[in-house]
Scaffold this motif. Structure first.
Motif, mmCIF file in Angstrom:
data_model
loop_
_atom_site.group_PDB
_atom_site.id
_atom_site.type_symbol
_atom_site.label_atom_id
_atom_site.label_comp_id
_atom_site.label_asym_id
_atom_site.label_seq_id
_atom_site.Cartn_x
_atom_site.Cartn_y
_atom_site.Cartn_z
ATOM 1 N N CYS A 94 0.843 -1.170 0.000
ATOM 2 C CA CYS A 94 0.000 0.000 0.000
ATOM 3 C C CYS A 94 0.896 1.245 0.000
ATOM 4 C CB CYS A 94 -0.828 -0.060 1.272
ATOM 5 S SG CYS A 94 -2.259 0.911 1.215
ATOM 6 N N GLY A 116 -8.578 -2.011 17.988
ATOM 7 C CA GLY A 116 -7.270 -1.911 18.638
ATOM 8 C C GLY A 116 -6.346 -1.074 17.772
ATOM 9 N N TRP B 151 -8.636 9.034 15.010
ATOM 10 C CA TRP B 151 -8.397 7.863 15.854
ATOM 11 C C TRP B 151 -8.853 6.592 15.131
ATOM 12 C CZ3 TRP B 151 -12.517 4.775 17.568
ATOM 13 C CH2 TRP B 151 -12.118 3.666 18.341
ATOM 14 N N PHE B 152 -10.076 6.650 14.571
ATOM 15 C CA PHE B 152 -10.624 5.462 13.913
ATOM 16 C C PHE B 152 -9.685 4.958 12.811
ATOM 17 C CE2 PHE B 152 -13.077 3.726 10.314
ATOM 18 C CZ PHE B 152 -13.482 2.548 10.908
ATOM 19 N N SER B 154 -6.645 5.080 12.675
ATOM 20 C CA SER B 154 -5.392 4.508 13.171
ATOM 21 C C SER B 154 -5.611 3.113 13.755
ATOM 22 C CB SER B 154 -4.779 5.421 14.238
ATOM 23 O OG SER B 154 -5.459 5.235 15.459
ATOM 24 N N THR B 155 -6.882 2.689 13.836
ATOM 25 C CA THR B 155 -7.144 1.349 14.364
ATOM 26 C C THR B 155 -6.940 0.297 13.277
ATOM 27 O OG1 THR B 155 -9.469 1.398 13.751
ATOM 28 C CG2 THR B 155 -8.916 2.260 15.922
ATOM 29 N N GLU B 156 -7.007 -0.951 13.684
ATOM 30 C CA GLU B 156 -6.849 -2.055 12.712
ATOM 31 C C GLU B 156 -7.874 -1.928 11.595
ATOM 32 O OE1 GLU B 156 -5.667 -5.096 16.332
ATOM 33 O OE2 GLU B 156 -7.551 -5.343 15.276
ATOM 34 N N LEU B 157 -9.122 -1.664 12.007
ATOM 35 C CA LEU B 157 -10.198 -1.545 11.033
ATOM 36 C C LEU B 157 -9.983 -0.326 10.142
ATOM 37 C CD1 LEU B 157 -12.821 -3.073 10.458
ATOM 38 C CD2 LEU B 157 -14.009 -1.475 11.941
ATOM 39 N N GLN B 159 -7.169 1.170 9.466
ATOM 40 C CA GLN B 159 -6.033 0.959 8.563
ATOM 41 C C GLN B 159 -6.461 0.120 7.365
ATOM 42 O OE1 GLN B 159 -2.173 1.455 9.466
ATOM 43 N NE2 GLN B 159 -3.328 3.254 10.039
ATOM 44 N N ALA B 160 -7.345 -0.838 7.618
ATOM 45 C CA ALA B 160 -7.861 -1.647 6.512
ATOM 46 C C ALA B 160 -8.678 -0.771 5.566
ATOM 47 C CB ALA B 160 -8.708 -2.795 7.044
ATOM 48 N N LEU B 162 -8.199 2.532 5.027
ATOM 49 C CA LEU B 162 -7.236 3.326 4.261
ATOM 50 C C LEU B 162 -6.667 2.498 3.114
ATOM 51 C CD1 LEU B 162 -5.211 5.096 7.088
ATOM 52 C CD2 LEU B 162 -6.611 6.198 5.348
ATOM 53 N N ALA B 163 -6.308 1.257 3.419
ATOM 54 C CA ALA B 163 -5.693 0.402 2.414
ATOM 55 C C ALA B 163 -6.691 0.002 1.334
ATOM 56 C CB ALA B 163 -5.106 -0.838 3.077
ATOM 57 N N ASP B 166 -6.676 2.539 -1.187
ATOM 58 C CA ASP B 166 -5.370 2.653 -1.810
ATOM 59 C C ASP B 166 -5.084 1.488 -2.738
ATOM 60 O OD1 ASP B 166 -3.366 4.444 -1.896
ATOM 61 O OD2 ASP B 166 -2.182 3.563 -0.294
ATOM 62 N N VAL B 171 -5.480 -5.599 -0.075
ATOM 63 C CA VAL B 171 -6.188 -5.886 1.183
ATOM 64 C C VAL B 171 -7.048 -7.121 1.055
ATOM 65 C CG1 VAL B 171 -6.211 -3.701 2.408
ATOM 66 C CG2 VAL B 171 -7.891 -4.102 0.665
ATOM 67 N N LYS B 233 -0.362 15.909 4.257
ATOM 68 C CA LYS B 233 0.775 14.995 4.469
ATOM 69 C C LYS B 233 0.431 13.782 5.314
ATOM 70 C CE LYS B 233 5.157 16.307 3.090
ATOM 71 N NZ LYS B 233 5.437 17.747 2.971
#
Lengths: 264, 295
Positions: A94, A116, B151-152, B154-157, B159-160, B162-163, B166, B171, B233
């Motif tokens: 990514c 988390g 915050w959201f 930056s969580t595992e979910l 980040q998924a 965002l990916a 992208d 993913v 950024k």
């Protein structure tokens, strides 16, 4: 163990563009097999890997992973057992995320993702030690965006991500074909080391006869959607490039002179 | 521009900023151009207005509004992911359906919110002058929204998510169901838009079925102005920029409308033209800057 039981797949069935991509494939991938897959363009190699990965469902036939029927499982669900590295180095990572964010995504492969922290402090040490293995200095660049890395670095990172959680099978679809010869060789060595270290079951598509012979314990040759040649262990170890080209001729006849030239 | 007009513009920038954050989530993070917002903004307003006039607490009405918006987003995303309708078309379909639904909800084209309790009463009750209450309430909501969304993501979910915007292929191969992520993301986005609409309605004292027209344009204008002026950024910076972009956008509009050159001045009906010019300037400004730097 992964089995394919009389899998068939047509593309564009019923149209003038109809392609019989997989013609009655029966294949048993044993635990620990490292299979190299060869065949001319359009022979069905990538289709086979995509079929195992679940990019599409076979028209007929059955696919099992460890005796579990996964024939109708979508790709994301099969990802729990199957990991992949693509030919295009840009596809496996990514770009706008950092190296550690990419690895953190990979460490959750096939697991529930909740609220988390995305990148956990305790995982950083693991990331660093794994990255150090690559010998590319990436362990010092955890916070760099992956888009800044070269194709080779990205492919190395993809290899790491694909094997962060041990997969039942690792599918490599010409994963070094888009790299320059030196980088390609590095990634190939990395592949061999990781597969050996973790004792991974894997399939690697290649157009390089030497690689096909030199790597793995088993070799299969594809032609027109069928497996026309399947050798393993001693028999495979004794193979030469000439043998392979011969084999190709024999089973397909003169019409394939062009293909065998391509292969050699 | 008078101080009063400036305060008004900042207030508008903050409350519509919540909508802009939603638009940023779909447009930039998920790469999903979503026109549902033109319908989900008045949907939020309608739900909140009906809830308040039925005697519900104004804060609780915001929760209902956000849930309604979430559902509208889910409809659009399901049409797109499960039924393979092009995202733009799917969102337009939901948007026009919402026009009728909003009138049904309100049993008419609008509802007045005069003489009822709103979220501002709790603030003015603390002794804050009425003309600052909007700034405070909207500011709090907008800042909390930015913090929550950052915050959201930056969580595992997150980040998924965002990916997914992208590199969906990657993913998926890491075991993420991109359909679920898109449905969740578009849902959250429209929940925020509806929240924004509910706050606007409570502020202006009415919910109106026509108040959503041009929401997406204002949203995109703010996103683009924010990116151009404040950069993108990091995720935190990008969402802060989106919120600030919304304020700059409203200030610029207020400035333009207050402008008098000789006998000429803009009419409120010139708003769309001004918006278009603003967006075009924001889009070509970085290009122009680069060219001038090269010389």
């Amino acid at each position: 163990m992964i089995t394919l039981d009389s899998c068939q797949k047509y593309f564009h069935k019923g149209s003038v563009n109809e392609v019989f991509a997989l013609n009655d494939i029966n294949l048993q991938i044993e635990e620990g097999d490292f299979i190299t897959v060869i065949g001319s363009n359009g022979a069905g190699k990538s289709t086979l890997l995509n079929c195992i990965a679940g990019c599409f469902f076979p028209d007929t036939g059955k696919i099992t992973v460890n005796n579990r029927d996964v024939t109708r499982w979508p790709e994301y669900k099969r990802a729990k057992y199957i990991s992949r590295v693509f030919q295009d180095p840009l596809l496996g990572t990514c770009p706008s995320a950092t190296i550690e964010q990419n690895l953190a995504l990979a460490i959750k492969r096939g697991k529930k993702r909740g609220l988390g922290r995305g990148v956990k402090a305790k995982d950083r040490e693991l990331f660093k030690s794994r990255l150090k293995h690559l010998g590319l200095g990436l362990e010092e660049r955890l916070l760099d965006k992956v888009g800044l890395l070269s194709g080779g670095q990205r492919q190395a990172l993809t290899m790491l991500m694909a094997t962060m959680i041990r997969p039942e099978v690792l599918l490599l679809d010409e994963h070094i074909a888009a790299l320059d010869p030196k980088t390609a060789n590095q990634i190939l060595m990395l592949t061999r080391d990781i597969v050996k270290e973790q004792g991974l079951t894997s399939m690697m598509i290649t157009h390089n006869m030497k690689h096909a012979i030199g790597f793995g314990n088993r070799l299969i040759m594809f032609h027109q959607g069928r497996i026309i040649f399947d050798v393993r262990d001693q028999e495979k170890a004794a193979l030469t490039v000439e043998d392979l080209v011969q084999k190709f001729y024999k089973s397909q006849g003169e019409e394939l002179a062009m293909d065998s030239m391509l292969l050699a | 521009m008078t101080l009063y007009a400036a305060i008004g513009a900042v207030e508008q920038g903050l409350v519509y900023g919540i909508m802009v954050i939603g638009v940023y989530l779909t447009f930039r993070i998920l790469d999903f151009p979503d026109l549902t917002v033109d319908g989900s903004l008045p949907l939020g307003a309608a739900i909140s207005a009906v809830a308040i006039t039925s005697g519900y607490n104004p804060y609780l009405s915001l929760v209902f509004a956000a849930m309604g918006g979430f559902l509208a987003g889910v409809v659009t995303a399901v049409l797109n992911t499960k039924f393979k309708i092009l995202h733009l078309l799917a969102s337009i379909l939901t948007m026009i359906a919402l026009y009728s639904i909003n009138i049904r909800i309100m049993s008419g084209p609008n509802i007045a919110l005069l003489g009822v309790d709103t979220v501002f009463d709790a603030v003015t009750a603390l002794g804050v002058p009425a003309y600052y209450s909007g700034l405070i309430v909207f500011g709090l909501f907008a800042v909390c929204t930015v913090l929550l969304i950052v915050w959201f993501l930056s969580t595992e979910l997150g980040q998924a998510m965002l990916a997914t915007g992208d590199n969906p292929q990657m993913v998926t191969s890491l075991g993420v169901n991109t359909h679920t992520i898109i449905i969740l993301g578009v849902g959250i986005s429209n929940g925020l838009v509806a929240l924004s609409g509910a706050l606007v309605a409570q502020n202006q004292g009415a919910a109106d079925v026509g108040m959503g027209i041009g929401t997406i344009v204002a949203g995109l204008a703010s996103v683009i102005i924010g990116e151009t002026v404040f950069g993108s950024k990091s995720i935190a910076r990008a969402f802060t920029a989106a919120l600030l972009g919304s304020i700059v956008y409203r200030l610029a509009i207020a400035l333009a409308l207050g402008l008098e050159i000789g006998g000429f001045s803009f009419n409120p009906s010139d708003l769309n033209l001004i918006t278009a010019i603003l967006v075009i300037s924001a889009l070509i400004a970085p290009n122009l800057k680069n060219r001038l730097m090269q010389r």
